[in-house]
Design an enzyme around this catalytic site. Structure first.
Site, PDB file in Angstrom:
ATOM      1  CB  CYS A  22      -2.093  19.591 -11.253  1.00  0.00           C
ATOM      2  SG  CYS A  22      -2.085  21.317 -11.830  1.00  0.00           S
ATOM      3  CE  LYS A  47      -1.900  25.483  -6.021  1.00  0.00           C
ATOM      4  NZ  LYS A  47      -1.641  24.274  -6.810  1.00  0.00           N
ATOM      5  NE  ARG A  98       5.203  26.832  -8.254  1.00  0.00           N
ATOM      6  CZ  ARG A  98       4.731  28.066  -8.395  1.00  0.00           C
ATOM      7  NH1 ARG A  98       5.526  29.026  -8.834  1.00  0.00           N
ATOM      8  NH2 ARG A  98       3.462  28.317  -8.120  1.00  0.00           N
ATOM      9  CE  LYS A 146      -0.672  24.204  -2.379  1.00  0.00           C
ATOM     10  NZ  LYS A 146      -0.611  23.501  -3.604  1.00  0.00           N
ATOM     11  CB  SER A 183       7.093  22.888  -0.359  1.00  0.00           C
ATOM     12  OG  SER A 183       6.783  23.989  -1.204  1.00  0.00           O
ATOM     13  CE1 TYR A 192       5.431  17.889   0.682  1.00  0.00           C
ATOM     14  CE2 TYR A 192       4.827  20.047   1.570  1.00  0.00           C
ATOM     15  CZ  TYR A 192       4.859  19.151   0.535  1.00  0.00           C
ATOM     16  OH  TYR A 192       4.309  19.490  -0.674  1.00  0.00           O
TER      17      TYR A 192
HETATM   18  C1  PBG Z   1       0.660  21.893  -8.453  1.00  0.00           C
HETATM   19  C2  PBG Z   1       0.784  21.974  -6.984  1.00  0.00           C
HETATM   20  C3  PBG Z   1       1.575  22.863  -6.256  1.00  0.00           C
HETATM   21  C4  PBG Z   1       1.447  22.498  -4.927  1.00  0.00           C
HETATM   22  C5  PBG Z   1       0.560  21.424  -4.866  1.00  0.00           C
HETATM   23  N1  PBG Z   1       0.147  21.125  -6.152  1.00  0.00           N
HETATM   24  C6  PBG Z   1       2.487  23.933  -6.706  1.00  0.00           C
HETATM   25  C7  PBG Z   1       1.986  25.028  -7.514  1.00  0.00           C
HETATM   26  O1  PBG Z   1       0.780  25.284  -7.627  1.00  0.00           O
HETATM   27  O2  PBG Z   1       2.840  25.699  -8.103  1.00  0.00           O
HETATM   28  C8  PBG Z   1       2.165  23.163  -3.795  1.00  0.00           C
HETATM   29  C9  PBG Z   1       2.510  22.284  -2.671  1.00  0.00           C
HETATM   30  C10 PBG Z   1       3.593  22.780  -1.793  1.00  0.00           C
HETATM   31  O3  PBG Z   1       4.196  23.852  -1.990  1.00  0.00           O
HETATM   32  O4  PBG Z   1       3.872  22.036  -0.846  1.00  0.00           O
HETATM   33  N2  PBG Z   1      -0.553  22.271  -8.978  1.00  0.00           N
HETATM   34 ZN    ZN Z   2      -0.378  22.520 -11.195  1.00  0.00          ZN
END
Ligand code: PBG
Ligand code: ZN
Length: 323
Positions: A116, A191, A201, A244, A270, A309
């Protein structure tokens, strides 16, 4: 007459009729790798989770391997960010260097590279930005480039999390062209634009600088739409798909499993982790009980692998149970 309790009367019987199991082999541990030296920086909102610089990453990977966990998902925190997220596809960037280190020292550890731009862009969005708009097609070559760079460094699996349309096809084509036909793509297909990503974040320094991610991540209200996302990604060449977040979207997981014959991966994100940790710290819940119950819930919903995690703790608890 049916008496449901007959099969619950002792441990042996309960063990024998159990329908679902969590296995250590299916756990994937997310790891944050930061630019710099001698860094082992705790993430405040994720107790027990740290950012590691490459020189100290082996401490955490040793713990991972010792726990019996066999796969990690890598996220990078670069020293510098720019408009176009250069650090994501720089061969000398944080992730390619981390992968090369792991390849040298941990032969058997499966390395999954998240792909990403958001950790690497100054605006914090997952794609290129022009006039406040997140650009789709212009972002694709950069994601493809990052994927090739990670594969070349030795990644076993490429996992794009950006949610741009047509990225799987672009990445598959680029990987094949460079000779990586055998590198699977694990797509973050379903997602959702979720409040549960907050702690991540903080950990990855990837909060969007303006607006939010709702023009590319899915609306939490839409379950049926998730099937279209999955269908598209599979048509473009995804080998496995992620649902997710996990806890609030187990129905989506189940629907995907019922419709498609590919491995479905639960991402226990998270915010889900942070809530468990906070309640545990207050003495309000029994951590082991609710973590294992959550993981089992994902299995019951049809998930195969689980990104969590809690992986190292869960692996330890599973081992203790075996004894
Ligand atoms: C970034 C990404 C995110 C997560 C995994 N890859 C955050 C987002 O999309 O803002 C979230 C993982 C988590 O919250 O554990 N593309
Ligand atoms: Zn991203």
């Amino acid at each position: 007459m049916d008496r449901m309790r007959r099969l619950r009367m002792n441990e042996t019987l309960r063990d024998m009729v159990r329908e679902n199991h969590v296995r250590v082999d299916e756990l994937i541990y997310p790891v944050f790798v930061a630019e710099g030296e001698n860094i082992c920086h705790p993430v405040e909102s994720m107790p027990g989770i740290c950012q590691y610089s490459i020189d100290r990453l082996p401490e955490e990977l040793d713990r991972t391997v010792d726990a019996g966990v066999r796969a990690v998902l890598l996220f990078g925190i670069p020293a510098h960010k720019d408009e176009v997220g250069s650090g994501a596809y720089d061969d000398d960037g944080i992730i390619p260097r981390a992968i090369r280190m792991i390849r040298e020292r941990y032969e058997d550890l499966l390395v999954i590279a998240d792909v990403c731009l958001c950790e690497y862009t100054s605006h914090g969005h997952c794609g290129l930005v022009r006039d406040g708009e997140i650009l789709n097609d212009e972002t694709l070559p950069l994601l493809a480039e990052a994927s090739v760079v990670y594969a070349r460094a030795g990644a076993d699996i490429i996992a794009p999390s950006d949610m741009m349309d047509k990225r799987i096809g672009a990445i598959r084509t680029a990987l094949d062209k460079e000779g990586f036909q055998n590198i699977p793509i694990l797509s973050y297909a379903a997602k959702f634009a979720s409040g549960y990503y907050g702690p991540f974040r903080d950990a990855a320094h990837s909060a969007p600088g303006f607006g939010d991610r709702r023009t590319y991540q899915m609306d939490p209200a839409n379950g049926r739409e998730a099937l279209r996302e999955v269908k598209q990604d599979l048509a473009e060449g995804a080998d496995m798909v992620i649902a997710k977040p996990a806890l609030a979207y187990m129905d989506v997981m189940r629907e995907i499993v019922n419709h498609y014959n590919v491995p479905v991966v639960a991402y226990n994100v998270s915010g889900e982790y942070a809530m468990v940790k906070a309640a545990t710290a207050n003495g309000w819940v029994d951590e082991k009980k609710i973590v294992m119950e959550n993981l089992l819930g994902f299995k019951r919903a049809g998930a195969g692998m689980i990104i969590t995690y809690h992986a190292l703790d869960a692996a330890r608890w599973l081992r203790e149970e075996e004894r």
